[in-house]
Write an enzyme that holds these catalytic residues in place. Structure first.
Site, PDB file in Angstrom:
ATOM      1  CB  SER A 139      -3.577   0.455 -10.992  1.00 34.54           C
ATOM      2  OG  SER A 139      -3.624  -0.553 -11.935  1.00 34.54           O
ATOM      3  CE1 TYR A 152      -6.533  -2.023  -7.227  1.00 38.52           C
ATOM      4  CE2 TYR A 152      -6.255  -2.228  -9.746  1.00 38.52           C
ATOM      5  CZ  TYR A 152      -5.826  -2.054  -8.327  1.00 38.52           C
ATOM      6  OH  TYR A 152      -4.538  -1.882  -8.242  1.00 38.52           O
TER       7      TYR A 152
HETATM    8  N1  LIG Z   1       0.791  -5.135  -6.989  1.00 38.57           N
HETATM    9  C1  LIG Z   1       0.588  -4.713  -8.001  1.00 38.57           C
HETATM   10  O1  LIG Z   1       0.662  -5.393  -9.188  1.00 38.57           O
HETATM   11  C2  LIG Z   1       0.075  -3.329  -8.239  1.00 38.57           C
HETATM   12  C3  LIG Z   1      -0.329  -2.967  -9.834  1.00 38.57           C
HETATM   13  C4  LIG Z   1      -1.022  -1.660 -10.109  1.00 38.57           C
HETATM   14  C5  LIG Z   1      -1.074  -0.971  -8.981  1.00 38.57           C
HETATM   15  N2  LIG Z   1      -0.850  -1.334  -7.714  1.00 38.57           N
HETATM   16  C6  LIG Z   1      -1.124  -0.120  -6.554  1.00 38.57           C
HETATM   17  O2  LIG Z   1       0.194  -0.081  -5.785  1.00 38.57           O
HETATM   18  C7  LIG Z   1      -0.360   0.099  -4.508  1.00 38.57           C
HETATM   19  C8  LIG Z   1       0.278  -0.928  -3.711  1.00 38.57           C
HETATM   20  O3  LIG Z   1       0.117  -2.277  -3.969  1.00 38.57           O
HETATM   21  P1  LIG Z   1       0.800  -3.543  -3.332  1.00 38.57           P
HETATM   22  O4  LIG Z   1       0.444  -4.616  -4.273  1.00 38.57           O
HETATM   23  O5  LIG Z   1       1.961  -3.484  -2.781  1.00 38.57           O
HETATM   24  O6  LIG Z   1      -0.447  -3.573  -2.001  1.00 38.57           O
HETATM   25  P2  LIG Z   1      -0.453  -4.633  -1.042  1.00 38.57           P
HETATM   26  O7  LIG Z   1       0.727  -5.660  -0.814  1.00 38.57           O
HETATM   27  O8  LIG Z   1      -2.059  -5.033  -0.941  1.00 38.57           O
HETATM   28  O9  LIG Z   1      -0.351  -3.547   0.345  1.00 38.57           O
HETATM   29  C9  LIG Z   1      -1.533  -2.681   0.694  1.00 38.57           C
HETATM   30  C10 LIG Z   1      -0.929  -2.078   1.918  1.00 38.57           C
HETATM   31  O10 LIG Z   1      -2.058  -0.937   2.258  1.00 38.57           O
HETATM   32  C11 LIG Z   1      -2.375  -1.385   3.796  1.00 38.57           C
HETATM   33  N3  LIG Z   1      -3.710  -0.952   3.663  1.00 38.57           N
HETATM   34  C12 LIG Z   1      -4.729  -1.411   2.970  1.00 38.57           C
HETATM   35  N4  LIG Z   1      -5.992  -0.783   3.679  1.00 38.57           N
HETATM   36  C13 LIG Z   1      -5.625   0.356   4.297  1.00 38.57           C
HETATM   37  C14 LIG Z   1      -6.193   1.173   4.848  1.00 38.57           C
HETATM   38  N5  LIG Z   1      -7.585   1.437   4.776  1.00 38.57           N
HETATM   39  N6  LIG Z   1      -5.498   2.309   5.728  1.00 38.57           N
HETATM   40  C15 LIG Z   1      -4.362   2.045   5.874  1.00 38.57           C
HETATM   41  N7  LIG Z   1      -3.526   0.930   5.214  1.00 38.57           N
HETATM   42  C16 LIG Z   1      -4.368   0.064   4.389  1.00 38.57           C
HETATM   43  C17 LIG Z   1      -2.446  -2.761   3.756  1.00 38.57           C
HETATM   44  O11 LIG Z   1      -1.811  -3.136   5.162  1.00 38.57           O
HETATM   45  P3  LIG Z   1      -3.043  -3.628   6.282  1.00 38.57           P
HETATM   46  O12 LIG Z   1      -3.945  -4.623   5.552  1.00 38.57           O
HETATM   47  O13 LIG Z   1      -2.594  -4.176   7.446  1.00 38.57           O
HETATM   48  O14 LIG Z   1      -4.132  -2.299   6.420  1.00 38.57           O
HETATM   49  C18 LIG Z   1      -0.750  -2.881   3.025  1.00 38.57           C
HETATM   50  O15 LIG Z   1       0.179  -2.520   4.114  1.00 38.57           O
HETATM   51  C19 LIG Z   1      -1.745  -0.072  -4.446  1.00 38.57           C
HETATM   52  O16 LIG Z   1      -2.419   1.285  -4.670  1.00 38.57           O
HETATM   53  C20 LIG Z   1      -2.134  -0.909  -5.659  1.00 38.57           C
HETATM   54  O17 LIG Z   1      -3.447  -0.670  -5.960  1.00 38.57           O
HETATM   55  C21 LIG Z   1      -0.362  -2.445  -7.408  1.00 38.57           C
END
Ligand SMILES: NC(=O)c1ccc[n+]([C@@H]2O[C@H](COP(=O)([O-])OP(=O)(O)OC[C@H]3O[C@@H](n4cnc5c(N)ncnc54)[C@H](OP(=O)(O)O)[C@@H]3O)[C@@H](O)[C@H]2O)c1
Length: 267
Positions: A139, A152
């Site tokens: 991130s 985080y």
């Molecule tokens: N969105 C942003 O603005 C942003 C910015 C920078 C970086 N990122 C990074 O990009 C990645 C994806 O972000 P996102 O926004 O798409 O996240 P999200 O919408 O919160 O989705 C996270 C996914 O991970 C699963 N998950 C969580 N804990 C888990 C575990 N212990 N084992 C297996 N699955 C698990 C969740 O499903 P369940 O809860 O059903 O397990 C969900 O499918 C992350 O690494 C995040 O830190 C996101």
């Protein structure tokens, strides 16, 4: 480039992981969909199969090593090999040190750090055979420690450090290692955030910040796999933040100090 490649994407039932899975599947990759929730995994598998994609769903927690071995075994049983692992699953969390309950640190460190190390460990021998690769999703929050996001920010920095260690550890094995740095991206409607008390709430649409589309962020992940770059940022802004920090770390910290109140109020 992706036709017939087997790609395991952790946390791929929603958001960035799911959109990346769709992009890769539409380029001919066979995808292993994962998250902890069995219903969400089944729904995603059905949706992908209806589009004609070849997918396998395996539900479970990637911060549990035994589950990661099961994920590896089921992937090999179905597809016979693994080309790429994308360590995408993570928890979002906000909170300053004094306000945050200690169990929140435990939870975020367990999922965000061990949840990337354990799948990598379980898959490494298979990836050596295919000379595939591991992509870690970090991130912008990892570039410099953000006030109010201590758990985080620090776990996302740890991910980058793990990738650096692996890049040199595995240099003789021909394995690609990369770190992708997404910026603020539009939320999936189911995206949650952990509060300092440990409460987990749906994250409302962020206002006052420019959001990248899911397509833009997922597109940057796919291009990075294609080009095998070690570092990639989802926009020019991320590259600029990294460039400023690398050249002028004290200036970066000073600018963050000036903006600390605004940053600490953000979700
Ligand atoms: N969105 C942003 O603005 C942003 C910015 C920078 C970086 N990122 C990074 O990009 C990645 C994806 O972000 P996102 O926004 O798409 O996240 P999200 O919408 O919160 O989705 C996270 C996914 O991970 C699963 N998950 C969580 N804990 C888990 C575990 N212990 N084992 C297996 N699955 C698990 C969740 O499903 P369940 O809860 O059903 O397990 C969900 O499918 C992350 O690494 C995040 O830190 C996101």
């Amino acid at each position: 480039m992706f036709t017939g490649k087997i790609v395991v994407i952790t946390g791929s039932t929603q958001g960035i992981g799911k959109r990346t899975a769709e992009l890769l599947a539409s380029r001919g990759a066979k995808i292993v969909i994962n998250s902890r929730n069995q219903n969400k995994v089944s729904e995603a598998v059905e949706e992908f199969e209806n589009k004609g994609f070849d997918v396998l769903g395996v539900s479970g927690d990637v911060s549990n090593y035994d589950f990661c071995v099961e994920l590896r075994n089921k992937t090999i049983e179905r597809f016979g090999k693994i080309d790429y692992l994308i360590n995408n699953a993570a928890l979002a969390a906000k909170g300053a040190l004094s306000d945050t309950h200690h169990t929140v640190f435990e939870k975020v460190y367990t999922v965000n750090v061990l949840g990337s190390l354990f799948p990598s460990k379980a898959f490494i021998e298979d990836l050596k055979q295919t000379q595939g690769g591991i992509l870690f999703i970090s991130s912008y929050a990892a570039v410099v420690g953000l006030p109010g996001y201590i758990a985080y920010s620090s776990t996302k920095r740890a991910i980058a450090s793990i990738a650096e260690s692996l890049k040199n550890e595995l240099v003789d094995d021909g394995i690609f290692i990369g770190v992708n740095y997404p910026g603020f991206t539009e939320n999936d409607v189911n995206k949650t955030i952990l509060h300092p008390s440990g409460r987990e709430d749906i994250l409302q649409k962020r206002v006052g910040v420019k959001l990248s589309s899911l397509d833009k962020t997922a597109g940057s992940i796919m291009r990075q796999l294609e080009n095998r770059n070690f570092r990639s940022y989802s926009s020019i802004k991320g590259r600029f933040i990294q460039f400023t920090y690398d050249l002028f770390p004290r200036l970066s910290l000073f600018l963050l100090r000036l903006n600390r109140r605004r940053i600490m109020k953000m979700d």
